[in-house]
Design a protein around this motif. Structure first.
Motif, PDB file in Angstrom:
ATOM      1  N   LYS A 314      21.247  86.007  35.939  1.00  0.00           N
ATOM      2  CA  LYS A 314      20.684  86.453  34.652  1.00  0.00           C
ATOM      3  C   LYS A 314      20.834  85.415  33.547  1.00  0.00           C
ATOM      4  O   LYS A 314      20.128  85.471  32.547  1.00  0.00           O
ATOM      5  CB  LYS A 314      21.304  87.795  34.250  1.00  0.00           C
ATOM      6  N   ASN A 315      21.755  84.459  33.718  1.00  0.00           N
ATOM      7  CA  ASN A 315      21.905  83.404  32.710  1.00  0.00           C
ATOM      8  C   ASN A 315      21.128  82.141  33.071  1.00  0.00           C
ATOM      9  O   ASN A 315      21.305  81.108  32.439  1.00  0.00           O
ATOM     10  CB  ASN A 315      23.392  83.047  32.548  1.00  0.00           C
ATOM     11  N   LYS A 317      17.717  79.688  33.838  1.00  0.00           N
ATOM     12  CA  LYS A 317      16.379  79.463  33.289  1.00  0.00           C
ATOM     13  C   LYS A 317      15.379  79.127  34.400  1.00  0.00           C
ATOM     14  O   LYS A 317      14.169  79.263  34.238  1.00  0.00           O
ATOM     15  CB  LYS A 317      16.427  78.309  32.278  1.00  0.00           C
ATOM     16  N   ALA A 346      14.984  90.580  36.407  1.00  0.00           N
ATOM     17  CA  ALA A 346      15.494  90.710  35.032  1.00  0.00           C
ATOM     18  C   ALA A 346      15.529  89.349  34.336  1.00  0.00           C
ATOM     19  O   ALA A 346      15.152  89.225  33.166  1.00  0.00           O
ATOM     20  CB  ALA A 346      16.886  91.340  35.054  1.00  0.00           C
ATOM     21  N   ALA A 347      15.981  88.331  35.069  1.00  0.00           N
ATOM     22  CA  ALA A 347      16.032  86.982  34.482  1.00  0.00           C
ATOM     23  C   ALA A 347      14.622  86.505  34.141  1.00  0.00           C
ATOM     24  O   ALA A 347      14.395  85.869  33.107  1.00  0.00           O
ATOM     25  CB  ALA A 347      16.693  86.021  35.466  1.00  0.00           C
ATOM     26  N   LYS A 349      12.100  88.317  33.354  1.00  0.00           N
ATOM     27  CA  LYS A 349      11.659  89.050  32.158  1.00  0.00           C
ATOM     28  C   LYS A 349      12.215  88.396  30.884  1.00  0.00           C
ATOM     29  O   LYS A 349      11.560  88.372  29.852  1.00  0.00           O
ATOM     30  CB  LYS A 349      12.141  90.502  32.262  1.00  0.00           C
ATOM     31  N   LYS A 350      13.415  87.829  31.039  1.00  0.00           N
ATOM     32  CA  LYS A 350      14.045  87.155  29.892  1.00  0.00           C
ATOM     33  C   LYS A 350      13.491  85.744  29.674  1.00  0.00           C
ATOM     34  O   LYS A 350      13.955  85.022  28.811  1.00  0.00           O
ATOM     35  CB  LYS A 350      15.554  87.038  30.159  1.00  0.00           C
TER      36      LYS A 350
END
Ligand code: AMP
Length: 400
Positions: A314-315, A317, A346-347, A349-350
């Motif tokens: 999730k962190n 790029k 989820a990543a 989406k971020k």
């Protein structure tokens, strides 16, 4: 594709190697056919005609008792109707791959229509990359388009040798091939950081080259699936009956040391869902991955591993995912792979760029209907793997 297709017969290598029902020969998953449609449609729309060639299955390995090719099982005729339906165009079928009949049908093919020639692998020359056979294939078209990324790592006649017989300006990659190359390059060259690679699946030996390459350019490497246990045992862990390649243990330690030296974070699953049998009905216990009881085996990553891995994902790029985290084909051991798929989604989406490449992780993402929640799902298992290992694929080299 910069070629002007008006009034041109375009010979296109597509990857129509789709799974078929064993009895009815109905297509059970048409993803590969759909992936080739944009290129074919563009050629037809520009006023050209499309001559499609592909392999289907492994007819050379599954010969009939008398040694002949099992035409009934492997004929590309099985896809003709479906292709016509998807393209809403007339699709002809030629029961041979090359020769007089194929050349006549190609010549007489009206613009705006499609011809599919018989399975390229019915000819043993195909896999040998045979020049005479490639030359015969080349006779079928005015221009050559390669849109079969799935076989780009094979130096076969229809994927590689045939390109020789078309001059510069008369050969090009199709849209699918362009997209695959662009997305793989986005991970390989100048990715936004941190870059996390998630590598799973059964064997370390299949992915050594990829792991070595990744240590040179990834920030984090997550190792899950069966291959993780070779690493865990090499570090002195008790892995019970989990999958292990004893002869790769030294190498596993070397990779870990190299990653450490380069400042690459290499993560192994802290805990595992273990079972007393390789079966969905087995008894199940979650255990520390280095403390698996003697007769038990790790078949999925546990909750602690999911939490560790998800946090890193999730962190990130840029994310590259190849291989499942467990035996996801069995529902009781699919949770780890599912959780990782959700973390990748989820990543994304971020704002992360995520590339899923490799047969089984692709299947997992598609099983969960998350195809649209990751940035790109590659159609090429082995081809993507080799591309990411830094090899120049023969079909790509042949276009130069
Ligand atoms: P690969 O083709 O190398 O990506 O491997 C995919 C296969 O690895 C799938 O069929 C999985 O069931 C299998 N696999 C993943 N994790 C494990 C595990 N812990 N033990 C045994 N097989 C596994």
């Amino acid at each position: 594709m910069t070629i002007d297709f008006k009034d041109k017969k375009a010979l296109i290598r597509v990857d129509f190697n789709v799974p078929l029902d064993k009895k009815t020969f109905k297509i059970t998953d048409d993803t590969r056919i759909r992936a080739a449609l944009p290129t074919i449609k563009k050629i037809l729309k520009d006023g050209g005609a499309a001559i499609l060639m592909s392999h289907l299955g492994r007819p050379g390995k599954k010969l009939k008792e008398d040694g002949s090719v099992d035409v009934e099982r492997f004929t590309l005729q099985h896809v003709v109707k479906h292709v016509a339906k998807l393209l809403k165009t007339k699709v002809h079928f030629c029961p041979v791959t090359v020769g007089k009949q194929a050349e006549k049908m190609a010549k007489e093919l009206p613009m705006g229509e499609v011809l599919i020639v018989e399975n390229t692998r019915f000819q043993s020359e195909e896999k040998k990359g045979d020049e005479a056979f490639a030359k015969k294939l080349a006779k079928l078209g005015d221009v050559y388009i390669n849109d079969a990324f799935g076989t780009a790592h094979r130096a076969h006649a229809s994927t590689t040798t045939v390109a020789k017989y078309f001059k510069k300006g008369k050969k090009a990659f199709g849209f699918l091939m362009e997209k695959e190359i662009e997305n793989a390059n986005r991970v390989l060259h100048d990715p936004e950081r941190p870059l996390t690679a998630i590598i799973g699946g059964a064997k370390v030996s299949d992915k050594i080259l990829l792991l070595e390459k990744l240590i040179d350019f990834a920030d984090n490497i997550i190792v899950g699936g069966g291959m993780a246990y070779t690493f865990l045992k090499a570090q002195g862990g008790n892995i019970g009956k989990s999958l292990c390649e004893e002869d790769r243990m030294k190498l596993a330690n070397k990779l870990v040391a190299k990653a450490k030296k380069k400042g690459v974070k290499l993560l192994l699953p802290k805990d595992s869902v273990t079972a007393d049998d390789f079966s969905n009905d087995a008894n199940i216990k979650t255990k520390y991955s280095k403390r698996i009881p003697k007769d038990w085996m790790g078949l999925d990553i546990g909750d602690k591993a999911v939490a560790d891995f998800s946090k890193v994902i999730k962190n990130s790029k840029t994310i590259l995912w190849n291989g499942p985290m467990g035996v996801f084909e069995m529902t009781n051991f699919a949770n780890g792979t599912k959780a990782i798929a959700l973390a990748v989604a989820a990543a994304t989406k971020k704002g992360a760029f995520s590339l899923v490449g490799g047969g089984d992780s692709v299947a997992a993402v598609s099983q969960m209907k998350l195809d649209d929640d990751v940035s790109y799902v590659s159609t090429g298992g082995g081809a993507m793997l080799e591309f990411l290992e830094g090899k120049e694929l023969p079909a790509i080299a042949a276009m130069k």
